[in-house]
Write a protein that holds these residues in place. Sequence first.
Motif, PDB file in Angstrom:
ATOM      1  N   PHE A  30       0.842  -1.203   0.000  1.00 48.16           N
ATOM      2  CA  PHE A  30       0.000   0.000   0.000  1.00 48.16           C
ATOM      3  C   PHE A  30       0.873   1.249   0.000  1.00 48.16           C
ATOM      4  O   PHE A  30       0.622   2.209  -0.748  1.00 48.16           O
ATOM      5  N   LEU A  31       1.920   1.242   0.825  1.00 49.83           N
ATOM      6  CA  LEU A  31       2.839   2.381   0.861  1.00 49.83           C
ATOM      7  C   LEU A  31       3.566   2.534  -0.467  1.00 49.83           C
ATOM      8  O   LEU A  31       3.729   3.655  -0.960  1.00 49.83           O
ATOM      9  N   TYR A  32       3.979   1.423  -1.055  1.00 50.54           N
ATOM     10  CA  TYR A  32       4.730   1.503  -2.312  1.00 50.54           C
ATOM     11  C   TYR A  32       3.884   2.085  -3.432  1.00 50.54           C
ATOM     12  O   TYR A  32       4.386   2.822  -4.287  1.00 50.54           O
ATOM     13  N   LYS A  33       2.604   1.738  -3.454  1.00 51.32           N
ATOM     14  CA  LYS A  33       1.699   2.296  -4.470  1.00 51.32           C
ATOM     15  C   LYS A  33       1.649   3.820  -4.373  1.00 51.32           C
ATOM     16  O   LYS A  33       1.771   4.526  -5.377  1.00 51.32           O
ATOM     17  N   ILE A  34       1.458   4.299  -3.169  1.00 55.23           N
ATOM     18  CA  ILE A  34       1.287   5.747  -2.996  1.00 55.23           C
ATOM     19  C   ILE A  34       2.619   6.472  -3.180  1.00 55.23           C
ATOM     20  O   ILE A  34       2.671   7.550  -3.792  1.00 55.23           O
ATOM     21  N   VAL A  35       3.700   5.896  -2.687  1.00 58.53           N
ATOM     22  CA  VAL A  35       5.021   6.503  -2.903  1.00 58.53           C
ATOM     23  C   VAL A  35       5.313   6.584  -4.403  1.00 58.53           C
ATOM     24  O   VAL A  35       5.831   7.608  -4.896  1.00 58.53           O
ATOM     25  N   SER A  36       5.000   5.539  -5.158  1.00 56.76           N
ATOM     26  CA  SER A  36       5.193   5.564  -6.607  1.00 56.76           C
ATOM     27  C   SER A  36       4.416   6.714  -7.235  1.00 56.76           C
ATOM     28  O   SER A  36       4.921   7.417  -8.133  1.00 56.76           O
ATOM     29  N   THR A  37       3.206   6.929  -6.770  1.00 61.47           N
ATOM     30  CA  THR A  37       2.341   7.973  -7.322  1.00 61.47           C
ATOM     31  C   THR A  37       2.892   9.364  -7.000  1.00 61.47           C
ATOM     32  O   THR A  37       2.939  10.246  -7.863  1.00 61.47           O
ATOM     33  N   ILE A  38       3.304   9.544  -5.765  1.00 61.28           N
ATOM     34  CA  ILE A  38       3.890  10.831  -5.345  1.00 61.28           C
ATOM     35  C   ILE A  38       5.168  11.119  -6.134  1.00 61.28           C
ATOM     36  O   ILE A  38       5.378  12.225  -6.637  1.00 61.28           O
ATOM     37  N   ASN A  39       6.013  10.111  -6.261  1.00 64.03           N
ATOM     38  CA  ASN A  39       7.294  10.315  -6.948  1.00 64.03           C
ATOM     39  C   ASN A  39       7.132  10.531  -8.447  1.00 64.03           C
ATOM     40  O   ASN A  39       7.908  11.282  -9.062  1.00 64.03           O
ATOM     41  N   LEU A  40       6.138   9.881  -9.048  1.00 62.76           N
ATOM     42  CA  LEU A  40       5.904  10.136 -10.469  1.00 62.76           C
ATOM     43  C   LEU A  40       5.434  11.569 -10.683  1.00 62.76           C
ATOM     44  O   LEU A  40       5.888  12.244 -11.622  1.00 62.76           O
ATOM     45  N   ALA A  41       4.546  12.056  -9.803  1.00 65.33           N
ATOM     46  CA  ALA A  41       4.094  13.444  -9.919  1.00 65.33           C
ATOM     47  C   ALA A  41       5.277  14.409  -9.829  1.00 65.33           C
ATOM     48  O   ALA A  41       5.367  15.386 -10.589  1.00 65.33           O
ATOM     49  N   SER A  42       6.211  14.122  -8.926  1.00 66.68           N
ATOM     50  CA  SER A  42       7.402  14.970  -8.784  1.00 66.68           C
ATOM     51  C   SER A  42       8.280  14.913 -10.022  1.00 66.68           C
ATOM     52  O   SER A  42       8.784  15.942 -10.495  1.00 66.68           O
ATOM     53  N   ALA A  43       8.468  13.709 -10.575  1.00 68.44           N
ATOM     54  CA  ALA A  43       9.296  13.557 -11.765  1.00 68.44           C
ATOM     55  C   ALA A  43       8.689  14.286 -12.967  1.00 68.44           C
ATOM     56  O   ALA A  43       9.401  14.911 -13.763  1.00 68.44           O
ATOM     57  N   LEU A  44       7.377  14.228 -13.085  1.00 70.34           N
ATOM     58  CA  LEU A  44       6.706  14.913 -14.190  1.00 70.34           C
ATOM     59  C   LEU A  44       6.820  16.430 -14.062  1.00 70.34           C
ATOM     60  O   LEU A  44       6.985  17.140 -15.064  1.00 70.34           O
ATOM     61  N   LYS A  45       6.755  16.925 -12.840  1.00 67.76           N
ATOM     62  CA  LYS A  45       6.890  18.370 -12.629  1.00 67.76           C
ATOM     63  C   LYS A  45       8.273  18.850 -13.069  1.00 67.76           C
ATOM     64  O   LYS A  45       8.413  19.935 -13.671  1.00 67.76           O
ATOM     65  N   LYS A  46       9.292  18.059 -12.796  1.00 68.54           N
ATOM     66  CA  LYS A  46      10.651  18.436 -13.209  1.00 68.54           C
ATOM     67  C   LYS A  46      10.789  18.441 -14.732  1.00 68.54           C
ATOM     68  O   LYS A  46      11.461  19.298 -15.307  1.00 68.54           O
ATOM     69  N   GLU A  47      10.142  17.482 -15.382  1.00 70.92           N
ATOM     70  CA  GLU A  47      10.258  17.364 -16.839  1.00 70.92           C
ATOM     71  C   GLU A  47       9.356  18.349 -17.575  1.00 70.92           C
ATOM     72  O   GLU A  47       9.714  18.833 -18.647  1.00 70.92           O
TER      73      GLU A  47
END
Length: 538
Positions: free
Chosen positions: A107-124
């Motif tokens: 459950f934590l990994y799912k949400i961490v993946s989602t948070i981190n993808l949002a951050s990566a997209l903001k940088k790009e």
Amino acid sequence: MPADCLSYRETNYYSSLISDYLDQKEELKGFYHRFPSIENFEAQIKDKKELFSADKRELLVRVLEQQYSEIEKGEEVSANIKALSNENTFTVTTGHQLNLFTGPLYFLYKIVSTINLASALKKEYPKNDFVPVYWMATEDHDFEEINYFILNGKKFKWNSQQKQAGEDAVGDLNTEGLEEVFNLFSAEIGGGKNAEDLKDLFKSAYLEHSNLTDATRYLAHQLFKEYGLVILDAQNKELKAEFIPYVEKELFEKVSHTTTISVAEKLEQLDYGIQVNPREINLFYLNDGLRERIIEKEGSFYVNGTEISWSKDEMQKEIQDFPERFSPNVMLRPLYQEVILPNLCYIGGGGELAYWFELKEMFEELKVPFPILLLRNSALIETSKQNKKRGKLDISQSELFLKQHELINRKVRKISNIDIDFSPQKEHLVKQFQQLYELAEKTDPTFLGAVKAQEVKQLKGLEHLENRLLLAQKRKLKDEVSRIAALQNELFPNKRLQERQTNFSEMYLEFGQVLIPTLIENLDPLKLKFKILTFGEK
């Protein structure tokens, strides 16, 4: 923190479908739209922006503000909800059941993946904003799947006697009976700061909220609010009203069945199997303590197992008057999600992605952009003490994922002071029999069968001797064998991936408040690798 990676295929815990998807095998490319690489999001943003209206954004923000009305949102969540009204803001979404105290660690990994993808997209794509969303599966009714969590190998189970447990949508269940779970949990974890933090979190979530939806929202919010996670309960009349045209298509044209049945057959022909068999109608009727399938017979509609029925005209009126009563099942929930969210990507486990692969043609038929599909992060967490044990036992990270008997046999062969590998003897025997085959063919070919039988018998004899010698060495090296088995059992409880068994509280007791920030720092959703994390070392 030391961290290493394995391919998902190397772990032997993932299906060929998922491994082949990550390898971008040609035969799978027709089942998804865009592969999850950072550059592919540019076109996905364009597609979603064109088809997601300002009215939908306004409605979404209004509903979220209502759902957060009794929660102190914090700056990050408030900013993300407000940003959703802007045409340049998009979501990345994961969904999960309302498992008690989050359920398994992933459950934590799912949400961490989602948070981190949002951050990566903001940088790009800095001109856009990206909001991580957790879609709560409040309409699910499988109570037995969510009513427990596992800590220290023990199951802490919510034995609810409510009438609707297992029948109604789980989000509506009241939290009666969870005080008993809290008392058992408190006794198990004892004292100390980390334990007290966990007790406070459980108590505030489940004993101070009246239903499972509110309790889960509070819990996930407390764990991830500083990262701007937005939590959505889509069981809402206004949001369901947006889905009315698709409900009508489903009921009157059976659109999901007609578009997915052939896709499912193609997946089966490719030997991938079918994750979900589509029904003719993939909707439930949800009302007054009931969630049951809708079926159609001779032009009329019925709620399975009840006396409830409608003509076509009556059904059209029911949909318009009470859209909240129509609950999508696993085949239609993805469509509902993409209709009401400005979503770019869905992040899920292997089983979830497998049923998404059945849906692309349905999305195309209904002219809804099909999201990018991303496998959530997976990880194995080991303590520095376990890491040192592994080093002393000379077990590589990849060897940890072997079946236990294979791991033990490999290590015993390696550390034994005698050679237990009879491969040279077997090769020599095969060469000798090759000469006998040649001799038999020249003299009397009828002897070939006898020669073959003797070869098989003698090879089996060598294997039997090799196995006996290996077994003797295991007894002689029983201390090493015991330590190897114990370490693997710690890291793979019940011979399964740690993330599918262990509750996050077990890790929190060990590592405390650094647990989630460390996961945020080390899990990269676009790397598409299985991560091994060693906590307690720098």
